[in-house]
Write a protein that holds these residues in place. Sequence first.
Motif, mmCIF file in Angstrom:
data_model
loop_
_atom_site.group_PDB
_atom_site.id
_atom_site.type_symbol
_atom_site.label_atom_id
_atom_site.label_comp_id
_atom_site.label_asym_id
_atom_site.label_seq_id
_atom_site.Cartn_x
_atom_site.Cartn_y
_atom_site.Cartn_z
ATOM 1 N N TRP A 72 -72.927 83.668 43.160
ATOM 2 C CA TRP A 72 -72.227 83.364 44.410
ATOM 3 C C TRP A 72 -73.081 83.734 45.619
ATOM 4 O O TRP A 72 -73.228 82.924 46.544
ATOM 5 C CB TRP A 72 -70.904 84.135 44.456
ATOM 6 C CG TRP A 72 -70.259 84.144 45.813
ATOM 7 C CD1 TRP A 72 -69.543 83.135 46.393
ATOM 8 C CD2 TRP A 72 -70.311 85.205 46.778
ATOM 9 N NE1 TRP A 72 -69.141 83.504 47.657
ATOM 10 C CE2 TRP A 72 -69.588 84.775 47.920
ATOM 11 C CE3 TRP A 72 -70.876 86.486 46.774
ATOM 12 C CZ2 TRP A 72 -69.434 85.571 49.049
ATOM 13 C CZ3 TRP A 72 -70.731 87.277 47.902
ATOM 14 C CH2 TRP A 72 -70.008 86.816 49.021
ATOM 15 N N PHE A 73 -73.660 84.928 45.624
ATOM 16 C CA PHE A 73 -74.421 85.368 46.796
ATOM 17 C C PHE A 73 -75.672 84.521 46.983
ATOM 18 O O PHE A 73 -76.013 84.159 48.115
ATOM 19 C CB PHE A 73 -74.789 86.844 46.676
ATOM 20 C CG PHE A 73 -75.351 87.421 47.945
ATOM 21 C CD1 PHE A 73 -74.554 87.558 49.067
ATOM 22 C CD2 PHE A 73 -76.679 87.814 48.022
ATOM 23 C CE1 PHE A 73 -75.064 88.089 50.253
ATOM 24 C CE2 PHE A 73 -77.200 88.341 49.192
ATOM 25 C CZ PHE A 73 -76.392 88.479 50.318
ATOM 26 N N ALA A 74 -76.350 84.170 45.893
ATOM 27 C CA ALA A 74 -77.538 83.323 45.991
ATOM 28 C C ALA A 74 -77.184 81.959 46.586
ATOM 29 O O ALA A 74 -77.914 81.414 47.426
ATOM 30 C CB ALA A 74 -78.181 83.150 44.613
ATOM 31 N N ASN A 75 -76.052 81.417 46.165
ATOM 32 C CA ASN A 75 -75.608 80.130 46.709
ATOM 33 C C ASN A 75 -75.159 80.260 48.156
ATOM 34 O O ASN A 75 -75.370 79.349 48.967
ATOM 35 C CB ASN A 75 -74.486 79.553 45.848
ATOM 36 C CG ASN A 75 -75.006 78.785 44.651
ATOM 37 O OD1 ASN A 75 -75.261 77.586 44.735
ATOM 38 N ND2 ASN A 75 -75.161 79.474 43.533
ATOM 39 N N LEU A 76 -74.543 81.380 48.490
ATOM 40 C CA LEU A 76 -74.146 81.619 49.878
ATOM 41 C C LEU A 76 -75.363 81.586 50.798
ATOM 42 O O LEU A 76 -75.341 80.938 51.855
ATOM 43 C CB LEU A 76 -73.429 82.978 49.982
ATOM 44 C CG LEU A 76 -73.144 83.536 51.373
ATOM 45 C CD1 LEU A 76 -72.329 82.562 52.211
ATOM 46 C CD2 LEU A 76 -72.439 84.887 51.266
ATOM 47 N N ILE A 77 -76.422 82.250 50.397
ATOM 48 C CA ILE A 77 -77.643 82.257 51.212
ATOM 49 C C ILE A 77 -78.270 80.869 51.249
ATOM 50 O O ILE A 77 -78.695 80.390 52.307
ATOM 51 C CB ILE A 77 -78.650 83.288 50.661
ATOM 52 C CG1 ILE A 77 -78.067 84.708 50.713
ATOM 53 C CG2 ILE A 77 -79.968 83.219 51.430
ATOM 54 C CD1 ILE A 77 -77.598 85.145 52.085
ATOM 55 N N MET A 78 -78.324 80.208 50.096
ATOM 56 C CA MET A 78 -78.942 78.880 50.041
ATOM 57 C C MET A 78 -78.217 77.897 50.952
ATOM 58 O O MET A 78 -78.847 77.161 51.719
ATOM 59 C CB MET A 78 -78.950 78.349 48.606
ATOM 60 C CG MET A 78 -79.569 76.956 48.500
ATOM 61 S SD MET A 78 -79.697 76.361 46.797
ATOM 62 C CE MET A 78 -77.961 76.069 46.406
ATOM 63 N N TYR A 79 -76.886 77.892 50.888
ATOM 64 C CA TYR A 79 -76.157 76.909 51.680
ATOM 65 C C TYR A 79 -76.065 77.293 53.157
ATOM 66 O O TYR A 79 -75.963 76.412 54.013
ATOM 67 C CB TYR A 79 -74.779 76.665 51.066
ATOM 68 C CG TYR A 79 -74.882 75.848 49.799
ATOM 69 C CD1 TYR A 79 -75.322 74.523 49.840
ATOM 70 C CD2 TYR A 79 -74.605 76.411 48.562
ATOM 71 C CE1 TYR A 79 -75.471 73.781 48.679
ATOM 72 C CE2 TYR A 79 -74.748 75.681 47.393
ATOM 73 C CZ TYR A 79 -75.174 74.359 47.460
ATOM 74 O OH TYR A 79 -75.321 73.625 46.309
#
Length: 228
Positions: free
Chosen positions: A38-45
């Motif tokens: 979740w956190f990796a995707n939060l940063i990516m998006y």
Amino acid sequence: MAALPLIVFDVNETLLDLQTMEPTFERIFGEKSAMRLWFANLIMYSAALTVAGCYVPFTDIGSAVMKMLGDTQGIKIDDADKRELTEKFSTMPPYREVPGALRKLRDAGFRLFTLTDNLPEVQTRQLEHGGIVDLFERRFSADGVKHHKPSRQAYAHVEKELGVGPSQLCLIACHIWDTLGAVAAGWEAALIKRVGNDVLGVGPQPQIVGDDLNDVADQLIARHRGRS
């Protein structure tokens, strides 16, 4: 003699313990490792939306990413889940060494600030809950310029507000994407190797790398000894 650099801190995971959010993700997704996804995707998006010229508040992206991950697994994310996410994110405790290390830097003459992707009200609640809000002279948010880090505009926002040039600033963060953006902008940077974070072998490199904030503080004090 050159003055000490102004120290600007990232907040999420750099100062506050992101791993305390794992129980929420274990409850919803059945595995605590879902928090890292979740956190990796939060940063990516957040970065993707910024590059695309579409500003969305960080908390809103976080909720949308949780729902997206749920949709990919056939897991329904309801409003209560989103409220729990926001509540846990707003009340993460600081890492054990953080309060003492911040005071060590202040006692050595450094002025301390923050720059986070969080909304100002979320950041304020986080730092007040952690008991460290008074250790920072000013707090900055990417919301002030509608560009998430590592956009150049986010770092320039701090420069403009403080009336200083890039070379007078040092970012402390545990995410290499953040230090990369700061060094590319002409700042000094220090990387804390929190769990799951380390140096990337390409791109602009941080000048200091440490295992925790105490380590980084000691290196900063030694690096700039004699300045005032």
